[in-house]
Every structure is written in structure tokens, then in C-alpha cells.
Design an enzyme around this catalytic site. Structure first.
Site, PDB file in Angstrom:
ATOM      1  N   ALA A  35       0.811  -1.221   0.000  1.00 20.07           N
ATOM      2  CA  ALA A  35       0.000   0.000   0.000  1.00 20.07           C
ATOM      3  C   ALA A  35       0.842   1.267   0.000  1.00 20.07           C
ATOM      4  CB  ALA A  35      -0.940  -0.009   1.206  1.00 20.07           C
ATOM      5  N   CYS A  44      11.631  -0.443  13.158  1.00 16.40           N
ATOM      6  CA  CYS A  44      12.649  -0.415  14.210  1.00 16.40           C
ATOM      7  C   CYS A  44      13.677   0.695  13.989  1.00 16.40           C
ATOM      8  CB  CYS A  44      13.376  -1.751  14.280  1.00 16.40           C
ATOM      9  SG  CYS A  44      12.295  -3.162  14.518  1.00 16.40           S
ATOM     10  N   TYR A 416      34.911 -18.481  26.968  1.00 12.03           N
ATOM     11  CA  TYR A 416      35.357 -17.501  27.965  1.00 12.03           C
ATOM     12  C   TYR A 416      36.731 -16.949  27.616  1.00 12.03           C
ATOM     13  CZ  TYR A 416      37.879 -15.719  31.994  1.00 12.03           C
ATOM     14  OH  TYR A 416      38.643 -14.938  32.815  1.00 12.03           O
TER      15      TYR A 416
END
Length: 435
Positions: A35, A44, A416
Site C-alpha cells: 500500500a 525499528c 570464555y
């Protein structure tokens, strides 16, 4: 004659669906009807585009058609016609027959029905096409009232404060981000909003906008605030009009009901994105998650099944992983909050841990807070607030572990090194307090 797949809606879900359907069935004629003037528009990005901190990535109809092999009709409205036909009006008019239809009509802002909504200076934030108008309306405003303390409201408050405006953030609930965070975690955000100059008005609803031609003040259930402009960020509603006219079933949320393959109750008609419901992994109930990642993935699934001509690809239950930010504070969630769980009748316990985004001995380590929510020994939700983009990584890790026993969460595998995270992952640290 080639199969014709018609997609109505050119946002994230619709554009993805059209492109995927064409890839799955290159011989099909895929027609995308939008549209507005743009394809793959992303709400966003709107607050950051207003702040000129981001550019809008938007396809033109010609570019999308050329790259994806899809016929694109922009500035064209689709309504139900006779039989398996749509009635088109606008830039393209006439009847369009379909063999498979994908409804991706998205959502529209909920605009409060109050006096003064038509005044100059009242802006709704939703569509990229509105960015320039919003920027112009806010350019010379000194005092701005933002109505709504959800994602868009908080992000707009940041943009306006960064631009030197005086900002009042008006939220009808008792705390901001109340559809995302529990009260204890939201208070951390509120403290920071106040520290950055935002004036919070909580537990107040907009009742009237006052002005002579242009906004002069807003009136609320508890008083008033002077304003040169008002930004409405009061949520959205699914655009179900086309789906209803086709006779498809609406679900308990008010959005379009689909099966696990994203087919609606009408054979050959799929729905994807903000217009459609999904299933929540924790509750097993229907929920409505108008978030960009789900819209893209739903479009992918619907487009695949439409192109394949059979239901092959399932859309899985979701946990509502989401993240937002306010200046350098990041806020995220996956699963259910503690209060939300209790609303569903789920017994819940929780634990909050203050940790960091890196090993604590690193000089640039930043604090983050993690709240883990469990029920009967199973992780059902995580909320994260902190001063690091690492918050998003914690949310993404948590999203994969929602529904797993707490003991498994504690022993989950992760990498880690001191620069990338603490030796005890923040989620694991919180889970240990639940064990």
C-alpha cells in the site's frame, strides 16, 4: 499456466515471503502488493533515522523486482474481490487472481481517541515514510511529551533528549517497559532515564491535547504538562481487515490464527508477521509478538510453504527474545517475567545477580543485572539490564535455554576470555541462585 503466489504487504514478512516463494518455485509468478511507496520498510529504524543516527534501508519496487524476480506493485491497495481474486486500487487497479495468498499486512499504531489528536505537532512514530515529517515537526519543539513507555517511546525519549529537548515520558502503567520487565528491573531503567534528564510521569493516561492550531499542552488523569509537540508511541494493532474479509479465523489475541505451517483457516491462504499470532514456548498459548526477527522468519516459512505447494516447514514456538536501549543502557528479555508468569497461573521464583560484561578485573568492565525466573526447576524467563551491548548476547543465550532445567542451564557450554565475558556467564550466575 504458472502458479501465481500473491503477497499482500511489503514489510519484513511480506518481502521475505515473496523472495523465498520465488526461490522455492522459480517457475511461479510471485506478485507483491504494498500500500505504501517502499518495500522492506523497518519501523525499528525509525527513531534512529529521525536522529540521523541511522539510514533507512529500503528497496524501491524496481530494485526488489529486479533482484528477486518478483512483480511489485507499490502504492496499491488490495481488497477482497470475487472468488480467488483481489481487487486492486491505486497505482495499479483491477482484479488480481491468486492460487496461493500470503497476508503480511503488518500492524498500525494504536492512536488514543482524545480531543486534540489532530493538532499540528502531534506525531505518530511507526512507518519510515513518516520520518521526514516527524523530523520537521520536532525540529523547533523545545518541550516534547512522549506518550507510551514501551520500546518506541523509550527510544524516542533518547533521541529527543540527545537533541537537547525537554522530555516528559507519560506512561499509564506503574512502571515503564511493563510488557517487557518486572517492576524491580524496570526501576533500574527509570533511575537512568531520570539521570539523563527525562521526566517520568507514571500511572498517568493522556486525556486531552490542548492548543490553538498547534499543541500547547497535554492533560492527563493526574494533571497537565506544557508541550510544543507530542509523540504518540502507544502500541500497535494487527491489520486484520483483509484477513477478516477473506473469512479467516482470528485468534484469542485478535491477530490472525494460523497452524504451525502458518496457513490460516482458509485453505491456500497463509499469514506472516505482525498480522499473525504465534505460540509461546513456555505457556503453550497463543501470543502476539510484533517483532522484526519473527516477522522475517514467519515470512521465510510462509514463503517456503507457498512456493513448495505443500506444508513442509513449521514455525516453532517462541520465547519473545527482545532488546532495546536508552543511551548506553541496554535492556533485554526472553521468556516470561515473574509477574507475567503469575498472571498465567504459573508458580515462579526468581533471582537477580549483579555481574559484568567482562571479567571483573578488566578495567573497562561494565555492570549488568540479570534476573532469572524459574518454575518447578525449569528456566522460564530472563531479564537483563546493563551498560553494555553484551546484554543482547545474554538474552540470545537465554533464549536457547528457556524451557530447560536449571541444572542444565548451570552446566550449559559457552566460551570464555577476560575481554569477552566473565568466567561465570551472567545467566549461569543467576541460575546458580535458583538451584
Amino acid at each position: 499456466m504458472a502458479k501465481r503466489i500473491v503477497v499482500v504487504g511489503g514489510g519484513a514478512a511480506g518481502a521475505t515471503a515473496a523472495a523465498k516463494a520465488k526461490r522455492v518455485d522459480p517457475g511461479a509468478e510471485v506478485v507483491l502488493v504494498e500500500a505504501g511507496p517502499y518495500v522492506t520498510h523497518a519501523p525499528c529504524a525509525v527513531p534512529y533515522a529521525i536522529a540521523q543516527a541511522a539510514r533507512l534501508y529500503i528497496y524501491s519496487a524496481e530494485q526488489f523486482a529486479r533482484e528477486k524476480g518478483v512483480v511489485v506493485y507499490t502504492n496499491t491497495k488490495a481488497e477482497v474481490g470475487e472468488g480467488s481474486r483481489l481487487k486492486l486500487s491505486g497505482a495499479v487497479s483491477g482484479a488480481l487472481e491468486w492460487d496461493v495468498l500470503i497476508i503480511a499486512t503488518g500492524a498500525s499504531p494504536r492512536v488514543p481517541q482524545v480531543d486534540g489528536i489532530e493538532l499540528e505537532g502531534v506525531q505518530v512514530v511507526r512507518h519510515p515514510a513518516e520520518v521526514e515529517a516527524v523530523k520537521k515537526a520536532l525540529e523547533h519543539a523545545r518541550r516534547v511529551v512522549v506518550v507510551g513507555g514501551g520500546y518506541i517511546g523509550l527510544e524516542m525519549a533518547e533521541v529527543l533528549l540527545a537533541g537537547g529537548k525537554e522530555v516528559v515520558l507519560l506512561e499509564s502503567g506503574r512502571w515503564i517497559l511493563n510488557k517487557m520487565l518486572d517492576e524491580d528491573m524496570a526501576r533500574l531503567v527509570e533511575q537512568y532515564v531520570a539521570a539523563r534528564g527525562g521526566r517520568l510521569r507514571l500511572g498517568e493516561s493522556l486525556t486531552r491535547i490542548v492548543g490553538r492550531g498547534r499543541v500547547e499542552k497535554v492533560e492527563t488523569t493526574r494533571g497537565s504538562a506544557e508541550a510544543d509537540a507530542v509523540v504518540l508511541a502507544t502500541g500497535v494493532r494487527p491489520n486484520v481487515e483483509l484477513a477478516k474479509a477473506l473469512g479467516t479465523r482470528l485468534g484469542e489475541t485478535g491477530a490472525v490464527w494460523t497452524d504451525e505451517f502458518l496457513e490460516t483457516s482458509v485453505s491456500g491462504v497463509y499469514a506472516a508477521g505482525d498480522v499473525a499470532e504465534v505460540v509461546h514456548k513456555v505457556t503453550g498459548r497463543r501470543t502476539w509478538m510484533p517483532l522484526a526477527p519473527y516477522a522475517n522468519k514467519m515470512g521465510y516459512v510462509a514463503g517456503h510453504n507457498a512456493g513448495a505447494g505443500e506444508k513442509r516447514f513449521k514455525f516453532p514456538p517462541v520465547v519473545g527474545a527482545a532488546v532495546t536501549k536508552f543511551f548506553d543502557m541496554y535492556i533485554g528479555k526472553a521468556g516470561l517475567g515473574e509477574a507475567e508468569a503469575r498472571q498465567y497461573g504459573i508458580d515462579a521464583t526468581s533471582a537477580v545477580v549483579k555481574t559484568s560484561d567482562k571479567a571483573a578485573f578488566m578495567p573497562d568492565a561494565r555492570e549488568i543485572y540479570v534476573k532469572a525466573v524459574a518454575s518447578r526447576g525449569v528456566l522460564i524467563g530472563v531479564e537483563v539490564v546493563g551498560f553494555s551491548p553484551y546484554v543482547a548476547a545474554v538474552v540470545d543465550f537465554a533464549a536457547q535455554l528457556i524451557g530447560r532445567p536449571v541444572e542444565e542451564v548451570i552446566l550449559a557450554e559457552y566460551s570464555y576470555m577476560p575481554h569477552t565475558g566473565p568466567v561465570w556467564h551472567p545467566l549461569v550466575s543467576a541460575a546458580r541462585l535458583l538451584d
